[in-house]
Design an enzyme around this catalytic site. Sequence first.
Site, PDB file in Angstrom:
ATOM      1  N   ARG A  19       9.739   8.040   2.284  1.00  0.00           N
ATOM      2  CA  ARG A  19       8.451   8.668   2.755  1.00  0.00           C
ATOM      3  C   ARG A  19       8.539   9.905   2.538  1.00  0.00           C
ATOM      4  O   ARG A  19       7.373  10.751   2.408  1.00  0.00           O
ATOM      5  CB  ARG A  19       8.297   8.073   4.097  1.00  0.00           C
ATOM      6  CG  ARG A  19       7.662   6.495   4.226  1.00  0.00           C
ATOM      7  CD  ARG A  19       7.750   6.004   5.596  1.00  0.00           C
ATOM      8  NE  ARG A  19       7.636   4.602   5.589  1.00  0.00           N
ATOM      9  CZ  ARG A  19       8.204   3.667   5.438  1.00  0.00           C
ATOM     10  NH1 ARG A  19       9.395   4.142   4.941  1.00  0.00           N
ATOM     11  NH2 ARG A  19       7.954   2.639   5.571  1.00  0.00           N
TER      12      ARG A  19
ATOM     13  N   ASP B  72       1.632   7.295   2.687  1.00  0.00           N
ATOM     14  CA  ASP B  72       2.173   6.287   3.423  1.00  0.00           C
ATOM     15  C   ASP B  72       1.355   5.770   4.499  1.00  0.00           C
ATOM     16  O   ASP B  72       1.114   4.544   4.847  1.00  0.00           O
ATOM     17  CB  ASP B  72       3.438   6.731   3.967  1.00  0.00           C
ATOM     18  CG  ASP B  72       4.082   5.566   4.758  1.00  0.00           C
ATOM     19  OD1 ASP B  72       4.529   4.476   4.207  1.00  0.00           O
ATOM     20  OD2 ASP B  72       4.452   5.584   5.795  1.00  0.00           O
TER      21      ASP B  72
ATOM     22  N   LYS C 170       0.896  -1.306   0.151  1.00  0.00           N
ATOM     23  CA  LYS C 170       0.172  -0.098  -0.118  1.00  0.00           C
ATOM     24  C   LYS C 170       0.934   1.331   0.083  1.00  0.00           C
ATOM     25  O   LYS C 170       1.920   1.216   0.438  1.00  0.00           O
ATOM     26  CB  LYS C 170      -0.967  -0.246   1.276  1.00  0.00           C
ATOM     27  CG  LYS C 170      -0.458  -0.528   2.453  1.00  0.00           C
ATOM     28  CD  LYS C 170       1.027   0.267   3.047  1.00  0.00           C
ATOM     29  CE  LYS C 170       0.801   1.474   3.365  1.00  0.00           C
ATOM     30  NZ  LYS C 170       2.212   2.118   3.755  1.00  0.00           N
TER      31      LYS C 170
HETATM   32  N1  NDP Z   1       2.408  -3.060   4.992  1.00  0.00           N
HETATM   33  C1  NDP Z   1       3.055  -2.553   5.828  1.00  0.00           C
HETATM   34  O1  NDP Z   1       2.858  -2.450   7.034  1.00  0.00           O
HETATM   35  C2  NDP Z   1       4.252  -1.791   5.317  1.00  0.00           C
HETATM   36  C3  NDP Z   1       4.128  -1.371   3.960  1.00  0.00           C
HETATM   37  N2  NDP Z   1       4.929  -0.640   3.697  1.00  0.00           N
HETATM   38  C4  NDP Z   1       5.282  -0.119   2.112  1.00  0.00           C
HETATM   39  O2  NDP Z   1       6.134  -0.840   1.703  1.00  0.00           O
HETATM   40  C5  NDP Z   1       6.953  -0.219   0.625  1.00  0.00           C
HETATM   41  C6  NDP Z   1       8.365  -0.176   0.902  1.00  0.00           C
HETATM   42  O3  NDP Z   1       8.684   0.409   2.222  1.00  0.00           O
HETATM   43  P1  NDP Z   1       9.906  -0.043   3.038  1.00  0.00           P
HETATM   44  O4  NDP Z   1      10.077  -1.508   3.154  1.00  0.00           O
HETATM   45  O5  NDP Z   1      10.011   0.673   4.093  1.00  0.00           O
HETATM   46  O6  NDP Z   1      10.841   0.622   2.051  1.00  0.00           O
HETATM   47  P2  NDP Z   1      12.497   0.591   1.989  1.00  0.00           P
HETATM   48  O7  NDP Z   1      13.141   1.883   2.056  1.00  0.00           O
HETATM   49  O8  NDP Z   1      13.144  -0.612   2.439  1.00  0.00           O
HETATM   50  O9  NDP Z   1      12.512   0.401   0.005  1.00  0.00           O
HETATM   51  C7  NDP Z   1      11.857  -0.730  -0.408  1.00  0.00           C
HETATM   52  C8  NDP Z   1      13.084  -1.028  -1.505  1.00  0.00           C
HETATM   53  O10 NDP Z   1      12.718  -0.139  -2.652  1.00  0.00           O
HETATM   54  C9  NDP Z   1      14.031  -0.246  -3.273  1.00  0.00           C
HETATM   55  N3  NDP Z   1      14.283   0.743  -4.399  1.00  0.00           N
HETATM   56  C10 NDP Z   1      14.097   0.926  -5.696  1.00  0.00           C
HETATM   57  N4  NDP Z   1      14.197   2.084  -6.265  1.00  0.00           N
HETATM   58  C11 NDP Z   1      14.698   2.797  -5.150  1.00  0.00           C
HETATM   59  C12 NDP Z   1      14.969   4.170  -5.259  1.00  0.00           C
HETATM   60  N5  NDP Z   1      15.055   4.973  -6.052  1.00  0.00           N
HETATM   61  N6  NDP Z   1      15.331   4.715  -3.844  1.00  0.00           N
HETATM   62  C13 NDP Z   1      15.155   3.916  -2.877  1.00  0.00           C
HETATM   63  N7  NDP Z   1      14.726   2.616  -2.928  1.00  0.00           N
HETATM   64  C14 NDP Z   1      14.390   2.003  -4.044  1.00  0.00           C
HETATM   65  C15 NDP Z   1      15.137  -0.892  -2.604  1.00  0.00           C
HETATM   66  O11 NDP Z   1      15.552  -2.025  -3.445  1.00  0.00           O
HETATM   67  P3  NDP Z   1      16.922  -2.618  -3.617  1.00  0.00           P
HETATM   68  O12 NDP Z   1      17.128  -3.437  -2.452  1.00  0.00           O
HETATM   69  O13 NDP Z   1      16.648  -3.091  -4.970  1.00  0.00           O
HETATM   70  O14 NDP Z   1      17.994  -1.400  -3.508  1.00  0.00           O
HETATM   71  C16 NDP Z   1      14.345  -0.977  -1.133  1.00  0.00           C
HETATM   72  O15 NDP Z   1      14.874  -2.356  -0.852  1.00  0.00           O
HETATM   73  C17 NDP Z   1       6.369   1.126   0.405  1.00  0.00           C
HETATM   74  O16 NDP Z   1       5.222   1.009  -0.428  1.00  0.00           O
HETATM   75  C18 NDP Z   1       5.457   1.129   1.926  1.00  0.00           C
HETATM   76  O17 NDP Z   1       4.267   1.980   1.783  1.00  0.00           O
HETATM   77  C19 NDP Z   1       6.205  -0.093   4.412  1.00  0.00           C
HETATM   78  C20 NDP Z   1       6.133  -0.529   5.710  1.00  0.00           C
HETATM   79  C21 NDP Z   1       5.119  -1.302   6.434  1.00  0.00           C
HETATM   80  O1  LIG Z   2       2.070   0.105   8.760  1.00  0.00           O
HETATM   81  C1  LIG Z   2       2.885   0.973   8.470  1.00  0.00           C
HETATM   82  O2  LIG Z   2       3.590   1.588   9.442  1.00  0.00           O
HETATM   83  C2  LIG Z   2       4.521   2.745   9.099  1.00  0.00           C
HETATM   84  C3  LIG Z   2       4.664   3.349   7.827  1.00  0.00           C
HETATM   85  O3  LIG Z   2       5.609   4.016   7.542  1.00  0.00           O
HETATM   86  C4  LIG Z   2       4.422   2.073   6.824  1.00  0.00           C
HETATM   87  O4  LIG Z   2       4.575   2.390   5.795  1.00  0.00           O
HETATM   88  C5  LIG Z   2       3.054   1.519   7.207  1.00  0.00           C
HETATM   89  O5  LIG Z   2       2.575   0.671   6.143  1.00  0.00           O
END
Ligand code: NDP
Ligand SMILES: O=C1OC[C@@H](O)[C@H](O)[C@H]1O
Length: 396
Positions: free
Chosen positions: A190, A202, A120
């Site tokens: 973010r 986010d 999401k």
């Molecule tokens: N469901 C939930 O509870 C959660 C959902 N999310 C969602 O998950 C997604 C990722 O969040 P999160 O894991 O915290 O993110 P990260 O900061 O860990 O980034 C995820 C990946 O994005 C890749 N990436 C590709 N292009 C870029 C770029 N230009 N700059 C930075 N990163 C890049 C990196 O891959 P590489 O390894 O190839 O470098 C990195 O591993 C978001 O959409 C967020 O909303 C986040 C947290 C909680």
């Molecule tokens: O569940 C969550 O908690 C922290 C957020 O920043 C993240 O992206 C979200 O999915």
Amino acid sequence: MSSIAGFIGRVYKSLNPPSPPRVEQPLRFGILGAAAIAPNALIRPALSHPEVLVYAVAARDIQKAQTYATKHHIPKVHSNYEELLADKDIDVIYNPLPNGLHYEWTMKALEAGKHVLLEKPAANTAEEVRAMFDLAEKKGLVLLEAFHYRFHPAIQRLKAIVDSGELGKIKHVEATMSLPKGHFSADDIRYNYSLGGGCLMDMGCYPMNCVRYLTSSNPASILDVSHELFQPPNSPSDYASNVDKKTVASFAMPNDVTAKITCNFEDPPRLGFIPRLPVLNVAIECEGGKTDLYNFIGPSWFHTITVTPRSGRARKEKAYVFSGSDGVGGGQRGEVWWETYRYQLEAFVDRVKGREVRTWVDKEDSVANMDWIEKVYAVSGLGSRPKSTYVSTTQT
Ligand SMILES: NC(=O)C1=CN([C@@H]2O[C@H](COP(=O)(O)OP(=O)(O)OC[C@H]3O[C@@H](n4cnc5c(N)ncnc54)[C@H](OP(=O)(O)O)[C@@H]3O)[C@@H](O)[C@H]2O)C=CC1
Ligand SMILES: O=C1OC[C@@H](O)[C@H](O)[C@H]1O
């Protein structure tokens, strides 16, 4: 005492889940990027699912992918995202890339014939969300925006209470997701507009989704929006940011209901020094009383549903597992230690296998959520996050 023991038991078991033998042909998942969220949202939940194998990961840097694969016991590594999508042994792609890359890589994954579990918010615009789901439909593939909290018994029990009419007609719903200041560093995805950053994107996507879910409706109009802007450290005072670190929006919902959502990346310490706790609550006022769910986004370890009728006794409920008598239908009972992500994975696999699911977040739900996020950004003047430049090779 028993509730403390229950809490410890749930935490321990969810972090150390049993790992039953896999079925003969488990669904093989491939992860796009060595993402921070994947261990919680997929890798650990998959351990206890006999029909799932987290099979491969790709990262932009092969060394990073290898280190990640070793740490999380992922058998295969790909040196780039394209190669992961071309892997014939993979059935499902998990897409936890930054929001602004969701559209491109989900379209590519669907074009490659893979089901997609998509983080999401689904994309940067409602138009992109619709295009992804159109393509999934056309190809007969499963696509799910990972609103994991929707699959947990707690939110479904809250909705069942509201829908049962025991508190009368809904008047107002308020949902909040707020984290203490300091949770994210300034270079976090973010805070990056070009990657689809912003607090409403986010975190606000959850309260937006939640008020729509609990009222079974979309807003009729926006009543009010306020926001605070992220300013990178040491940026000039005239720095033009279009990334919100906090957004509050109020809506008129159909049938004289109102709703309010709040999201905040940087809740400041109380009195300047007492750190805040995260706020992850939803509260509903009805004509005959009120109810709320404390910790609606992460209810797995701990939550409380409080029901306060205007006349009569207040009560507290817990819903860690579907009980059969909870008014939310049968099937997929679950385990008390299952996290939201584990419930979600259960439903995702059932859907891929063509089995019935208890609950789902469907195309129109995901499209409408993004549509209202864009509408709030339009009112705040910050505008939608940038559209992807990716042009799909499979026009729908
Ligand atoms: N469901 C939930 O509870 C959660 C959902 N999310 C969602 O998950 C997604 C990722 O969040 P999160 O894991 O915290 O993110 P990260 O900061 O860990 O980034 C995820 C990946 O994005 C890749 N990436 C590709 N292009 C870029 C770029 N230009 N700059 C930075 N990163 C890049 C990196 O891959 P590489 O390894 O190839 O470098 C990195 O591993 C978001 O959409 C967020 O909303 C986040 C947290 C909680
Ligand atoms: O569940 C969550 O908690 C922290 C957020 O920043 C993240 O992206 C979200 O999915």
